[in-house]
Design a protein around this motif. Structure first.
Motif, PDB file in Angstrom:
ATOM      1  N   LEU A   1      -7.978  -4.085   5.438  1.00 39.96           N
ATOM      2  CA  LEU A   1      -7.438  -5.329   4.876  1.00 39.96           C
ATOM      3  C   LEU A   1      -6.024  -5.109   4.353  1.00 39.96           C
ATOM      4  O   LEU A   1      -5.113  -5.901   4.606  1.00 39.96           O
ATOM      5  CB  LEU A   1      -8.340  -5.838   3.748  1.00 39.96           C
ATOM      6  N   VAL A   2      -5.827  -3.998   3.606  1.00 39.45           N
ATOM      7  CA  VAL A   2      -4.504  -3.709   3.051  1.00 39.45           C
ATOM      8  C   VAL A   2      -3.501  -3.458   4.182  1.00 39.45           C
ATOM      9  O   VAL A   2      -2.362  -3.934   4.144  1.00 39.45           O
ATOM     10  CB  VAL A   2      -4.570  -2.500   2.092  1.00 39.45           C
ATOM     11  N   GLY A   3      -3.956  -2.720   5.208  1.00 40.02           N
ATOM     12  CA  GLY A   3      -3.098  -2.513   6.384  1.00 40.02           C
ATOM     13  C   GLY A   3      -2.674  -3.847   6.975  1.00 40.02           C
ATOM     14  O   GLY A   3      -1.511  -4.030   7.364  1.00 40.02           O
ATOM     15  N   GLY A   4      -3.611  -4.787   7.020  1.00 40.56           N
ATOM     16  CA  GLY A   4      -3.304  -6.119   7.531  1.00 40.56           C
ATOM     17  C   GLY A   4      -2.266  -6.827   6.669  1.00 40.56           C
ATOM     18  O   GLY A   4      -1.330  -7.444   7.177  1.00 40.56           O
ATOM     19  N   VAL A   5      -2.419  -6.696   5.347  1.00 39.74           N
ATOM     20  CA  VAL A   5      -1.440  -7.309   4.444  1.00 39.74           C
ATOM     21  C   VAL A   5      -0.049  -6.728   4.705  1.00 39.74           C
ATOM     22  O   VAL A   5       0.945  -7.448   4.766  1.00 39.74           O
ATOM     23  CB  VAL A   5      -1.853  -7.097   2.967  1.00 39.74           C
ATOM     24  N   LEU A   6      -0.007  -5.398   4.910  1.00 41.12           N
ATOM     25  CA  LEU A   6       1.289  -4.736   5.125  1.00 41.12           C
ATOM     26  C   LEU A   6       2.000  -5.223   6.384  1.00 41.12           C
ATOM     27  O   LEU A   6       3.212  -5.389   6.389  1.00 41.12           O
ATOM     28  CB  LEU A   6       1.096  -3.219   5.230  1.00 41.12           C
ATOM     29  N   VAL A   7       1.248  -5.450   7.468  1.00 39.40           N
ATOM     30  CA  VAL A   7       1.910  -5.854   8.715  1.00 39.40           C
ATOM     31  C   VAL A   7       2.001  -7.371   8.843  1.00 39.40           C
ATOM     32  O   VAL A   7       2.583  -7.869   9.797  1.00 39.40           O
ATOM     33  CB  VAL A   7       1.191  -5.282   9.964  1.00 39.40           C
TER      34      VAL A   7
END
Lengths: 447, 447
Positions: B58-64
Motif C-alpha cells: 500500500l505504501v509503495g502504491g502511495v509513493l508511485v
C-alpha cells in the motif's frame, strides 16, 4: 477497485445517474469466460483428433469471433458495439444503456487486446526459458540461412509472379511479396512445444529462423512501406532497424551470464512470497519494453529475457511458476488471432473474392513451397529433417495478418489482392500445425 | 496482437500516419513494471520491519501514485495524461504525440484498473480456497453478530456524533456514518493469510464478519444514497439486495458438494495442458460475474467459488497453480489502492483540511473503537482473542474509499467532511496491518 464499481452500480441504480464503469469489468469477465471455453474445447477436440491443440484454439477463436458467433469481436471493419453479443447480453441483463454500448465495447476490446499482447509476451518468455541459448547459438548460422532463403524466395517469386501473371501494380506486388515472408513465431513455437520438439536440432533451427525472419520481416515491411509512400527507400530508418536488431541480439547473447547473475542476486534478496516469479516477470517486461522501444518487437525482448535466464539454477522452479500464468494468458492470444480472422474472404459467392481466390491459389503455392524449400538450405547436418524445418516456417499467423493490415491501411491494395493475402495467411496458419505433426516422426498426443 | 502494433509503429514512422495503439501496450508494460517494483520493495521493507508485507505494498502504491511520484495515476480529480510521468516518458522516448497523450492515458488507466479488479478477484478466490467452508459455517452466527455490531455501532455513533458535535446536515451525517461501517475484505484477508491466521477461529470469524459486513455495507449505502436522493428509502431495491444476498449465500453453501463434483468431472475431461487451472479460473469468473450481476460484488462471487472448491481432492494442486497467478495480479490491486489514495487531505496547511482534521479525529476514534467493540459481541467461546477480532475489522481500505467517493459524487458532502472521511479511511487502512501483527500472538515474519 472492484468494490468501487459495484457500489457505484448500486448508487447508479438508486440515484439514476449513469455510471457504466463496472460494465467494462463485466464485459472483460464474460469475454474471458468465452475465450477460455473456446480455447479449451478447441484444444481438446484438436488433440483427440491427433492434431496440435493450438490449432483447436485458433478454430475456437474463429467460432466465437467475427466469422461466426460474434461473441469476441473488435472495433474496425464496420464492427461496433452493436455487433457484439456480449454487449447485447450486458444490455439485456445488466442495464447497459444504448448510448454506452460503444464506449463500453471499445474499452472492453482494448483490455482484451492488451491481455492478448501480454499473453504472447508470456508465451515467448516461456519458449525462451525452454530453449537453450548455447544450442541456439550453435544452430545460428543455419537459422540465419534458413530465414534469409525463406524471406528471399517467397518475396521475389511472389512479387515477380504478381506482376507477370496478374499484371498487378509494382507497389501492390511488393506488399504481396512482403506478406509472404512472414513466419508466426507464436504458432510455430507453440506447436513445437506441444510436439516436444522445441529442443531438437530441427526445433532450434526453426525457432532461430522464425526469430531472424521476424526481424527481417520488420525491415522488409519498412522498406516496402516507405517505397509505397515516398517512392524511395528511407535508408536511415532501415539502417537504424538493422543496427538495433544486431546490437540487441549481440548484447543478449554476450551478456547472458551477467543477466543470470544479476537476476539471481535480485531474486534472492526477497524474503516475501512471490519474489522469484515477480523478478522474472519484471525482467521479461523490461526486455519486452526495450524490444518494442527500439522498434523491434516486444515479443523478441520477452524471448531474449527467457533465453538468457535459461541457464539460471532456478530455471526449473521458474518454469513451474510460469506455467499456470501461461495457461491463462496465452489462450487469450490464440483465440484473439482466430476471432479477428474474417473467413468471409473465402466466400466464393462474393465477386471480389473470386478474382482474389485465383491470386490466392498462386500466393498459397508460393507461400508453402517457398518456405518448404528453405529446408534444403540447411548445411552441415547430414541426418536432419529438412522437410520439418521447411514446414515449420509455413504459418504466417498474426504476423501475416499484420502485413495484410498494413497493406490495406496504405490504400494501394485492390480488394481482390487484399482478400487473396488474407486467404493465404489463413490457409498457411491452419495447415501448418497438422502438417508439422505429420512431418515430425513421433506424433504422440499430449499426455 | 503484439506484432501488429509494432509493425504498425514501423509503418507509422515510415508513412507519418499517427497510430498510437502500440503505446497503450507500452504504457501498460511500464505501469506494471513500476507497480511490481513498488509492491516488492514495499513488501520487503515492511516485512523486515516486522510489519505485514501488504502494508508495504500500500505504501509503495502511495509513493508511485497521485500523492508523490505520479508514475501510476488515474483520470479524475483534475488528473489527466499530462500529469502521468509514464505518459511523459512515452512522449520523450517513443514519439507519443501531445494530442494522443490523453487517449493513451485513459486506455492505459482503464487496462490497469481492470487488471487491479481481476487481481482482487484472484485474491478472494485464493482466500476462499484457503478457507474452510464447514469451519466458516460453524462460526457463522458469531460472524453475523460481529458484522452487525460492527455496522450498527459505528453508523449510529458516527451519524449522531456528526449531527450533535459538528452540527452537520442529517444526510451528510448519514454518509459519514455509512463510511464508518465498511471493512476491507482484501486487506484484512491478506494480512490474516500473511500471519498464518486465516484458518484460526479468530481468522475465520473475522473473514466471515468482513464478508457479512460487505453485504450489509452495500445495503446501508443503497439506503443512504436513496435517502439523500429521494428523501425516502427505496424499499423494493433494498429488499432485492437482501434477498439476492441470502439466496446467493444459501445456494453456495447448500450446493457446495455438487459444485465440487461437477468441477472435478469437467477438469478431468481435459487431456491438454492447463485443464485444471482453466476450469477453476472459468468457474471463479462465472461466480464473480453472477455476484456482480445480482448487484452484490464480483469479489463475493470469487470468494464463494474458492470456498466451495476447498474440499476438492485437487485443492492442494490448485492452490499451487493459483499462487503464481495471485503473485502477479494481487499486487496490482494493492498498489492501485495506494496509488489512488491522495495524502493531500492530511495536509494541515490547507484551510479545508483543518476543519476536516477535527472531524477526522472524531471519525477515526469512532472507526477504531466501534470495530474493536465488536470483539466483545462474540459469544460461545471462552478463550478467544476478542481484541484480535475487533482489530481485524478496522481497515476500511478500498471499500471505505468507495463510500467516500459515492458521498462526494452525491454532492451533499462539504469539502471538510469529505476530507475527514478520506483521512479516516487512510488512517484505519494503514494502522490495521501493524496492529493485527501486535494482537496476534505469533508475529513471525514470513519465511
Amino acid at each position: 477497485m472492484n468494490s468501487s464499481f459495484d457500489r457505484q452500480m448500486v448508487l447508479a441504480a438508486a440515484t439514476e445517474t449513469s455510471n457504466q464503469a463496472p460494465l467494462v469489468l463485466l464485459g472483460v469477465i464474460l469475454s474471458l469466460v468465452v475465450i477460455y471455453c473456446a480455447s479449451k474445447l478447441g484444444a481438446e477436440c484438436s488433440n483427440r483428433l491427433g492434431l496440435p491443440p493450438v490449432l483447436g484454439e485458433l478454430v475456437g477463436g474463429v467460432l466465437v469471433g467475427v466469422s461466426a458467433l460474434h461473441l469476441v469481436v473488435f472495433p474496425g471493419e464496420g464492427m461496433d458495439g452493436t455487433h457484439s453479443l456480449i454487449m447485447q447480453f450486458l444490455q439485456l441483463t445488466n442495464g447497459l444503456s444504448p448510448e454506452s454500448v460503444n464506449p463500453t465495447f471499445s474499452a472492453t476490446s482494448e483490455v482484451i487486446s492488451v491481455l492478448s499482447e501480454l499473453g504472447v509476451i508470456v508465451l515467448l518468455f516461456e519458449i525462451g526459458l525452454e530453449s537453450n541459448l548455447s544450442e541456439l547459438v550453435k544452430v545460428g548460422p543455419q537459422a540465419l540461412v534458413v530465414a534469409t532463403v525463406g524471406v528471399a524466395i517467397p518475396f521475389l517469386v511472389g512479387t515477380v509472379g504478381a506482376i507477370a501473371l496478374f499484371h498487378l501494380p509494382v507497389h501492390s506486388s511488393h506488399f504481396a511479396g512482403a506478406a509472404l515472408t512472414a513466419t508466426s513465431i507464436g504458432i510455430t513455437s507453440k506447436v513445437l512445444s506441444e510436439l516436444g520438439q522445441l529442443s531438437s536440432t530441427e526445433g532450434q533451427i526453426i525457432l532461430g529462423a522464425a526469430i531472424a525472419d521476424d526481424i527481417l520481416g520488420i525491415v522488409i515491411l519498412a522498406v516496402v512501406a516507405s517505397l509505397a509512400k515516398k517512392g524511395e527507400v528511407d535508408v536511415s530508418n532501415i539502417a537504424y532497424l538493422v543496427v538495433s536488431a544486431v546490437v540487441f541480439t549481440s548484447i543478449a547473447i554476450v551478456f547472458a551470464k551477467y543477466f543470470n547473475t544479476a537476476f539471481l542476486a535480485v531474486a534472492n534478496l526477497f524474503s516475501t512470497r512471490g519474489g522469484l516469479i515477480m523478478t522474472a516477470v519484471v525482467f521479461a517486461l523490461i526486455m519486452a519494453y526495450i524490444g518494442a522501444a527500439i522498434h523491434l518487437e516486444a515479443i523478441l525482448g520477452a524471448f531474449a529475457a527467457g533465453l538468457v535466464l535459461d541457464e539460471t539454477e532456478k530455471r526449473e522452479h521458474l518454469e513451474e511458476l510460469i506455467e499456470p500464468i501461461a495457461d491463462i494468458t496465452v489462450p487469450i492470444f490464440f483465440v484473439t488471432v482466430g476471432a479477428k480472422t474474417n473467413l468471409g474472404v473465402l466466400n466464393p459467392f462474393i465477386e471480389a473474392n473470386r478474382e482474389g481466390l485465383i491470386i490466392a491459389i498462386f500466393l498459397i503455392t508460393v507461400a508453402i513451397l517457398g518456405k518448404v524449400a528453405t529446408g534444403l538450405a540447411v548445411f552441415g547436418y547430414e541426418k536432419i529433417n529438412r522437410l520439418a524445418i521447411g514446414v515449420g516456417m509455413i504459418p504466417r499467423g498474426e504476423v501475416g495478418l499484420v502485413f495484410a493490415g498494413v497493406g490495406a491501411a496504405s490504400g494501394i491494395l485492390s480488394d481482390a489482392l487484399n482478400a487473396a493475402i488474407i486467404m493465404m495467411v489463413i490457409i498457411t496458419t491452419f495447415i501448418a500445425p497438422p502438417l508439422l505433426r505429420v512431418v515430425f516422426p513421433n506424433p504422440d498426443p499430449q499426455p
